[in-house]
Design a protein around this motif. Sequence first.
Motif, short mmCIF file in Angstrom:
data_model
loop_
_atom_site.label_atom_id
_atom_site.label_comp_id
_atom_site.label_asym_id
_atom_site.label_seq_id
_atom_site.Cartn_x
_atom_site.Cartn_y
_atom_site.Cartn_z
N ILE A 5 25.09 44.25 47.36
CA ILE A 5 26.48 44.80 47.34
C ILE A 5 26.78 45.48 48.50
O ILE A 5 26.20 46.56 48.82
CB ILE A 5 26.91 45.58 46.06
CG1 ILE A 5 26.60 44.95 44.82
CG2 ILE A 5 28.23 46.19 46.21
CD1 ILE A 5 26.82 45.56 43.61
N THR A 6 27.95 45.15 49.35
CA THR A 6 28.30 45.76 50.57
C THR A 6 29.61 46.18 50.70
O THR A 6 30.56 45.52 49.95
CB THR A 6 27.73 44.94 51.67
OG1 THR A 6 28.24 45.38 53.03
CG2 THR A 6 28.92 43.59 51.80
N SER A 7 29.91 47.38 51.37
CA SER A 7 31.36 47.97 51.57
C SER A 7 31.34 48.54 52.78
O SER A 7 30.38 49.03 53.49
CB SER A 7 31.48 48.92 50.24
OG SER A 7 31.42 48.56 49.17
N ALA A 8 32.38 48.95 53.13
CA ALA A 8 32.58 49.42 54.56
C ALA A 8 32.12 50.89 54.18
O ALA A 8 31.52 51.54 55.44
CB ALA A 8 34.29 49.42 54.73
N THR A 9 32.33 51.74 53.39
CA THR A 9 31.67 53.06 53.16
C THR A 9 30.94 53.19 51.76
O THR A 9 31.12 52.13 50.85
CB THR A 9 33.03 53.91 52.81
OG1 THR A 9 33.69 53.55 51.62
CG2 THR A 9 34.07 54.16 54.06
N THR A 10 30.04 53.95 51.81
CA THR A 10 29.20 54.28 50.48
C THR A 10 30.03 54.60 49.34
O THR A 10 29.58 54.29 48.26
CB THR A 10 28.10 55.14 50.92
OG1 THR A 10 28.76 56.54 51.31
CG2 THR A 10 27.10 54.67 52.02
N ALA A 11 31.04 55.30 49.56
CA ALA A 11 32.06 55.70 48.48
C ALA A 11 32.50 54.60 47.62
O ALA A 11 32.70 54.79 46.35
CB ALA A 11 33.19 56.51 49.00
N GLU A 12 32.56 53.55 48.16
CA GLU A 12 33.21 52.25 47.60
C GLU A 12 32.09 51.53 46.53
O GLU A 12 32.46 51.10 45.63
CB GLU A 12 33.65 51.30 48.33
CG GLU A 12 34.96 51.66 49.06
CD GLU A 12 35.49 50.92 50.20
OE1 GLU A 12 36.25 50.16 50.26
OE2 GLU A 12 34.52 51.16 51.39
N TRP A 13 30.96 51.99 46.79
CA TRP A 13 29.96 51.35 45.72
C TRP A 13 28.90 52.58 45.10
O TRP A 13 28.22 52.48 44.27
CB TRP A 13 28.96 50.42 46.52
CG TRP A 13 28.35 50.73 47.80
CD1 TRP A 13 28.33 49.58 48.99
CD2 TRP A 13 27.12 51.36 47.98
NE1 TRP A 13 27.44 50.18 49.71
CE2 TRP A 13 27.02 51.18 49.46
CE3 TRP A 13 26.73 52.44 47.23
CZ2 TRP A 13 25.85 51.96 50.16
CZ3 TRP A 13 25.61 53.20 47.94
CH2 TRP A 13 25.14 52.86 49.21
N MET A 14 29.17 53.90 45.59
CA MET A 14 28.48 54.83 45.05
C MET A 14 28.76 55.01 43.51
O MET A 14 27.37 55.10 42.87
CB MET A 14 28.89 56.28 45.63
CG MET A 14 27.86 57.36 45.11
SD MET A 14 26.07 56.96 45.67
CE MET A 14 26.14 57.08 47.43
N GLY A 39 30.35 49.56 57.44
CA GLY A 39 31.01 50.08 58.53
C GLY A 39 32.53 49.76 58.33
O GLY A 39 32.84 48.48 57.72
N VAL A 40 33.39 50.37 58.90
CA VAL A 40 34.71 50.26 58.87
C VAL A 40 35.24 49.17 59.94
O VAL A 40 34.98 49.46 61.25
CB VAL A 40 35.80 51.54 58.84
CG1 VAL A 40 37.18 51.25 58.87
CG2 VAL A 40 35.29 52.38 57.57
#
Length: 222
Positions: A5-14, A39-40
């Motif tokens: 699972i990948t996201s631009a920021t950790t907040a999106e998958w935390m 990263g964004v």
Amino acid sequence: MRIVITSATTAEWMPIFVNVNELYTGKSSRLKLQFYQSGVGLLASSVAITRLAIEERPDLIIQAGIAGSFSKKYAPGQIVVVNNEMLGDTGVEERGDWKDIFDMKLEKGSYHPFEKRKLPNPWIKQYNLMNLPMVDGITVNQVTTQPARIAALKKKYGAAVESMEGASLHYVGRETGIPFIQIRAISNYVGERDKSKWLLKESIEGLNKVLLEYVDKLYNVK
């Protein structure tokens, strides 16, 4: 099955990172789950996802994140999956007209990994396990705010959502042959800059609730 699972920021998958069944992150030989921050923006995410694909060779990459919506049909808080991705700001504006790399003859719309100027997900039917609404998206490096620009993008591409990383996933996945799915939570309407009208917290919570259910479904797929 190895899932990232990948996201631009950790907040999106935390939220799923701290709540997911430990079976998937350690004990299970059937499903191994990892998390990855890209990263964004298109540049950072393209490099990160390419490295991920080459070094890890996962069986499935899930890109999870928020997105802006061009359509009242997809309101803040709704969860969607992206079928076709398009490049929304790679090109030139001449005399008020927007021309992308295909209009400029710098790229052929039928050349791999593109199909008819788009980056479709060939695995979307196989991996849309939650039967989420399938939409088209555009990827931009500059978030769209001006009404005239919004109208031009809607007319030219007909996309429902906008993000800053989606095309990187589709491009890399199609080039490497690694299955992927892009799951997005609508946080706001494109052009709305009043953050009090955004559902940022709620969209991330809803996204991660779906991700938790999605991983359970993946584990139980025969």
